[in-house]
Design a protein around this motif. Structure first.
Motif, short mmCIF file in Angstrom:
data_model
loop_
_atom_site.label_atom_id
_atom_site.label_comp_id
_atom_site.label_asym_id
_atom_site.label_seq_id
_atom_site.Cartn_x
_atom_site.Cartn_y
_atom_site.Cartn_z
N HIS A 31 139.04 -24.62 56.90
CA HIS A 31 140.22 -24.06 56.24
C HIS A 31 140.50 -22.65 56.80
O HIS A 31 141.64 -22.31 57.13
N ARG A 32 139.46 -21.85 56.91
CA ARG A 32 139.62 -20.47 57.40
C ARG A 32 140.03 -20.44 58.88
O ARG A 32 140.79 -19.56 59.30
N LEU A 82 140.54 -33.38 55.27
CA LEU A 82 139.82 -32.85 56.42
C LEU A 82 140.45 -33.28 57.75
O LEU A 82 140.62 -32.45 58.65
N HIS A 93 148.47 -21.08 52.83
CA HIS A 93 147.19 -21.38 52.17
C HIS A 93 147.35 -22.51 51.15
O HIS A 93 146.51 -23.42 51.07
N LYS A 123 143.50 -31.27 58.51
CA LYS A 123 143.15 -29.89 58.88
C LYS A 123 142.64 -29.83 60.32
O LYS A 123 142.95 -28.91 61.07
N GLU A 177 134.03 -27.77 55.30
CA GLU A 177 135.42 -27.82 54.85
C GLU A 177 136.00 -26.43 54.66
O GLU A 177 137.15 -26.15 55.05
N GLU A 178 135.20 -25.52 54.08
CA GLU A 178 135.68 -24.16 53.86
C GLU A 178 135.89 -23.43 55.18
O GLU A 178 136.89 -22.73 55.35
N CYS A 198 145.68 -30.45 52.11
CA CYS A 198 145.43 -31.32 53.25
C CYS A 198 143.99 -31.81 53.26
O CYS A 198 143.08 -31.04 52.93
N LEU A 218 147.87 -25.82 53.00
CA LEU A 218 146.63 -26.22 53.65
C LEU A 218 145.60 -26.73 52.65
O LEU A 218 144.83 -27.64 52.95
N SER A 219 145.62 -26.18 51.45
CA SER A 219 144.66 -26.59 50.42
C SER A 219 144.86 -28.04 49.99
O SER A 219 143.94 -28.67 49.45
#
Length: 218
Positions: A35-36, A67, A59, A70, A31-32, A65, A62-63
């Motif tokens: 995101h990046r 999976l 950011h 994303k 997940e991290e 949203c 997006l936080s």
């Protein structure tokens, strides 16, 4: 209804909990990384985002949203960043993210959302969801939960290793997107000092070795 159990052993329940913990930690890393990747793809399309005020706004949005959203965003941005229809960046991004969304996510949900019940002499993996099934033609039956197959603790760790491989692939993809951004910015000095970052998509090979099923019996 499919049924699967394992014989009870001392500390077996704790061992299963530890194994599932590895699945959770590996999934959090996925997940991290995702995101990046979405942030990095946005920067390739608009390099001013990297250090501009819109970076914080992007950011924050997006936080919030999940999976799947994303992943959909990443594939759309990769398509734009490729600069041409079905360019290499888009094809590679879609291939990896489809694996995560359509296979690994479904398998992960089984471990996280189903029940693991210690019955003393054995441990049962259960699906508590109620469903209407058709055991015979033109007839219906109500199932109030199901016992599910459970192979071994090693099977759980094997799946966690698949997730770890997917996280490595995502990190490699993120670094490759960064090289595209560096080229676009003309930062050749930084680019020359980077190691090879294009992944061989090890998650696919790990998934094949694990031989996990991707669908449940309804």
């Amino acid at each position: 209804m499919s049924t699967g159990t394992i014989e009870y052993e001392p500390k077996r329940y704790e061992e299963i909990a530890t194994a599932i913990g590895h699945v959770c930690l590996s999934w959090r890393e996925i997940e991290e990384m995702l995101h990046r990747i979405v942030l990095r793809l946005a920067e390739v399309i608009d390099p001013t985002i990297e250090h501009g005020p819109s970076s914080v706004t992007f950011h924050i949005i997006l936080s919030e949203c999940d999976l799947s959203r994303k992943i959909a965003s990443a594939k759309a941005l990769a398509f734009i960043a490729s600069g041409e229809e079905a360019g290499p960046l888009f094809v590679r991004t879609r291939e990896l993210l489809n694996l995560i969304d359509k296979k690994l996510r479904l398998e992960r949900n089984k471990y996280i959302h189903e029940e693991w019940i210690d019955l003393g002499e054995r441990i049962v993996r259960g699906d508590p969801r109620a469903r209407v099934s058709t055991p015979q033609s033109h007839s219906f039956a109500l199932d109030l939960g199901q016992e599910k197959s459970f192979d071994s603790i090693e099977h759980v760790y094997e799946f966690a290793s698949v997730l770890e491989a997917a996280a490595v692939d995502l990190d490699a993809l993120r670094n490759h997107i960064w090289t595209i951004l560096l080229v676009k910015k003309g930062d050749l000095k930084t680019l020359q000092n980077l190691p090879e970052t294009w992944s061989s998509l090890g998650a696919f090979e790990s998934w094949k070795r694990a031989s996990h099923t991707t669908s449940e019996t309804e």
